[in-house]
Scaffold this motif. Structure first.
Motif, PDB file in Angstrom:
ATOM      1  N   LYS A   1       1.877  -1.847   8.507  1.00 34.32           N
ATOM      2  CA  LYS A   1       1.085  -2.656   9.441  1.00 34.32           C
ATOM      3  C   LYS A   1       1.873  -3.887   9.906  1.00 34.32           C
ATOM      4  O   LYS A   1       2.001  -4.127  11.103  1.00 34.32           O
ATOM      5  CB  LYS A   1      -0.232  -3.110   8.775  1.00 34.32           C
ATOM      6  N   SER A   2       2.397  -4.632   8.943  1.00 29.19           N
ATOM      7  CA  SER A   2       3.128  -5.849   9.323  1.00 29.19           C
ATOM      8  C   SER A   2       4.423  -5.507  10.044  1.00 29.19           C
ATOM      9  O   SER A   2       4.815  -6.219  10.970  1.00 29.19           O
ATOM     10  CB  SER A   2       3.451  -6.694   8.086  1.00 29.19           C
ATOM     11  N   ALA A   3       5.077  -4.427   9.624  1.00 29.02           N
ATOM     12  CA  ALA A   3       6.319  -4.037  10.304  1.00 29.02           C
ATOM     13  C   ALA A   3       6.031  -3.712  11.766  1.00 29.02           C
ATOM     14  O   ALA A   3       6.832  -4.025  12.656  1.00 29.02           O
ATOM     15  CB  ALA A   3       6.960  -2.841   9.589  1.00 29.02           C
TER      16      ALA A   3
ATOM     17  N   SER B   1      -1.641  -1.175   1.491  1.00 28.21           N
ATOM     18  CA  SER B   1      -0.424  -1.971   1.398  1.00 28.21           C
ATOM     19  C   SER B   1       0.818  -1.080   1.531  1.00 28.21           C
ATOM     20  O   SER B   1       0.886  -0.015   0.934  1.00 28.21           O
ATOM     21  CB  SER B   1      -0.417  -2.654   0.027  1.00 28.21           C
ATOM     22  N   GLY B   2       1.760  -1.522   2.340  1.00 28.50           N
ATOM     23  CA  GLY B   2       3.028  -0.810   2.483  1.00 28.50           C
ATOM     24  C   GLY B   2       3.035   0.274   3.539  1.00 28.50           C
ATOM     25  O   GLY B   2       4.047   0.954   3.739  1.00 28.50           O
TER      26      GLY B   2
HETATM   27  N1  LIG Z   1      12.603  -6.676   4.830  1.00 31.15           N
HETATM   28  C1  LIG Z   1      12.366  -5.489   4.278  1.00 31.15           C
HETATM   29  N2  LIG Z   1      13.338  -4.813   3.633  1.00 31.15           N
HETATM   30  C2  LIG Z   1      13.087  -3.607   3.083  1.00 31.15           C
HETATM   31  N3  LIG Z   1      11.918  -2.966   3.121  1.00 31.15           N
HETATM   32  C3  LIG Z   1      10.912  -3.588   3.748  1.00 31.15           C
HETATM   33  C4  LIG Z   1      11.075  -4.880   4.350  1.00 31.15           C
HETATM   34  N4  LIG Z   1       9.881  -5.223   4.920  1.00 31.15           N
HETATM   35  C5  LIG Z   1       9.030  -4.230   4.662  1.00 31.15           C
HETATM   36  N5  LIG Z   1       9.641  -3.234   3.969  1.00 31.15           N
HETATM   37  C6  LIG Z   1       9.026  -1.960   3.544  1.00 31.15           C
HETATM   38  O1  LIG Z   1       8.477  -1.351   4.690  1.00 31.15           O
HETATM   39  C7  LIG Z   1       7.231  -0.731   4.388  1.00 31.15           C
HETATM   40  C8  LIG Z   1       6.147  -1.276   5.277  1.00 31.15           C
HETATM   41  O2  LIG Z   1       5.908  -2.634   4.951  1.00 31.15           O
HETATM   42  P1  LIG Z   1       4.832  -3.546   5.667  1.00 31.15           P
HETATM   43  O3  LIG Z   1       5.095  -4.943   5.244  1.00 31.15           O
HETATM   44  O4  LIG Z   1       4.836  -3.265   7.105  1.00 31.15           O
HETATM   45  O5  LIG Z   1       3.483  -3.023   5.007  1.00 31.15           O
HETATM   46  P2  LIG Z   1       1.983  -3.507   5.251  1.00 31.15           P
HETATM   47  O6  LIG Z   1       1.208  -2.334   5.704  1.00 31.15           O
HETATM   48  O7  LIG Z   1       1.975  -4.720   6.098  1.00 31.15           O
HETATM   49  O8  LIG Z   1       1.511  -3.875   3.762  1.00 31.15           O
HETATM   50  P3  LIG Z   1       0.581  -5.082   3.224  1.00 31.15           P
HETATM   51  O9  LIG Z   1      -0.840  -4.626   3.403  1.00 31.15           O
HETATM   52  O10 LIG Z   1       0.954  -5.196   1.785  1.00 31.15           O
HETATM   53  O11 LIG Z   1       0.893  -6.322   4.011  1.00 31.15           O
HETATM   54  C9  LIG Z   1       6.994  -0.960   2.900  1.00 31.15           C
HETATM   55  O12 LIG Z   1       7.454   0.181   2.213  1.00 31.15           O
HETATM   56  C10 LIG Z   1       7.867  -2.155   2.588  1.00 31.15           C
HETATM   57  O13 LIG Z   1       8.301  -2.134   1.254  1.00 31.15           O
END
Ligand SMILES: Nc1ncnc2c1ncn2[C@@H]1O[C@H](COP(=O)(O)OP(=O)(O)OP(=O)(O)O)[C@@H](O)[C@H]1O
Ligand SMILES: [Mg+2]
Length: 338
Positions: free
Chosen positions: A47-49, A43-44
């Motif tokens: 991936k989603s970004a 998590s974090g």
């Molecule tokens: N809108 C936002 N504003 C500020 N920080 C953000 C925002 N969206 C994501 N982040 C930060 O960017 C980083 C990457 O987030 P992301 O959502 O891409 O993680 P992830 O790998 O998809 O996690 P998960 O498995 O929980 O879905 C994290 O540190 C998150 O806190």
């Protein structure tokens, strides 16, 4: 060109009141036609970004992107919001984790699936509804004629995810981005949805970018894996390579935290100790160094170079350097058989 997608040196930062979160820190990868590529990581890790960058769905308010994202040679980062809207749903389909929030509770399921046809193809509502029923049938919804007239709350979680898959596939996208598509579902339904995706992908020319924190899912459906940690790809390779010859200590940790099918003693799941890197103040060296059991001095202050074990297996880790001590890691179970 053989690649449907080429991402080069993608960087994403979010402005927050605490400073800039460096969510993606120079990510490059490609997806070939008909290929299923998985991004895995905790998590974090970004991936989603990464998915939202490709889809143009990052919040405009506080996100900045740089680098390039070529979809069939067109740089998505230079397109307008209107052009991106056209691409989403036509060239790129998408499904997300929570099927309930992605559906409109006030419209029938059939109308929602039909909408893509009306909007993008300009056909009549009646014709579109018929096409929607065909699609609902394709994604394995029983009695699709009757089901098309029902509302999302009358569907189970798994059936709702099938509806979303139908919507994502309506316009026969070249690329499907699936962000944790089965995380919210129970285990049996998860594997049914993955089987469906695999089956639909095999019958078409579609490529899939699958995002998951579950390496077990990857083995079943993907051909190639990108392991992400703290906004970077730390290891990438074919599924066979990653499961048979993983090289990055973080990948080892992910493999060790997979549940064991053969574990009759009910042993505890291992998780990777320590906390992920602070992306407000990204480290100058390897982001995994503080949690890595094999950290050397260089890891803490210098970003690792990228090493290639084969043409398709890349690792960013100082342990790959010929001067580093040899570390061997054995994985006594065959994760591919999970
Ligand atoms: N809108 C936002 N504003 C500020 N920080 C953000 C925002 N969206 C994501 N982040 C930060 O960017 C980083 C990457 O987030 P992301 O959502 O891409 O993680 P992830 O790998 O998809 O996690 P998960 O498995 O929980 O879905 C994290 O540190 C998150 O806190
Ligand atoms: Mg996510």
């Amino acid at each position: 060109m053989n690649n449907i997608l080429e991402v080069n040196q993608l960087r994403v930062a979010f402005h927050t009141k605490y400073g800039q979160v460096q969510a993606i820190r120079g990510v490059s990868f490609h997806i070939a036609r008909k290929e299923v590529v998985a991004i895995v990581g905790e998590s974090g890790c970004g991936k989603s970004a990464t998915a939202q960058s490709i889809l143009g769905l990052l919040p405009k308010r506080n996100a900045v992107r740089s680098g390039s994202i070529l979809l069939e040679e067109e740089n998505l980062l230079s397109l307008s919001e209107k052009q991106m809207k056209e691409i989403r749903g036509s060239k790129i389909g998408m499904i997300f984790q929570d099927p309930m929030t992605s559906l409109n509770p006030t419209m029938t399921v059939g109308e929602q699936v039909a909408e893509a046809f009306v909007v993008h193809l300009g056909i009549s509502a009646k014709k579109a509804f018929h096409k929607a029923i065909e699609l609902l049938h394709l994604v394995g919804i029983p009695s699709p004629e009757a089901r098309a007239k029902q509302y999302p709350h009358q569907f189970s979680g798994g059936m709702r995810q099938r509806v979303l898959i139908a919507m994502a596939l309506a316009l026969e996208p070249h690329l499907l981005i699936a962000d944790e598509p089965t995380t919210a579902l129970d285990v049996t339904v998860q594997s049914q949805i993955l089987d469906l995706l695999k089956d639909l992908q095999r019958k078409s020319d579609m490529s899939i970018l699958l995002i998951t924190h579950d390496l077990g899912v990857v083995a079943n459906i993907a051909q190639r894996v990108l392991v992400m940690y703290a906004g970077e790809i730390v290891e990438s390779g074919s599924v066979e390579e990653i499961f048979a010859r993983p090289q990055h200590p973080y990948t080892w940790g992910l493999l060790e935290s997979l549940p064991r099918m053969d574990d009759k003693k009910g042993g505890k799941l291992r998780s990777i100790t320590g906390t992920p890197a602070d992306l407000l103040n990204p480290p100058t060296g390897c982001a995994f160094a503080p949690r890595c059991p094999y950290t050397m001095e260089i890891c803490e202050n210098t970003m690792p170079s990228e090493y290639s074990l084969s043409s398709d297996h890349k690792i960013s880790c100082w342990l790959q350097d010929e001067r580093a001590p040899k570390v061997s890691w054995t994985y006594e179970r065959n994760a591919l058989e999970q």
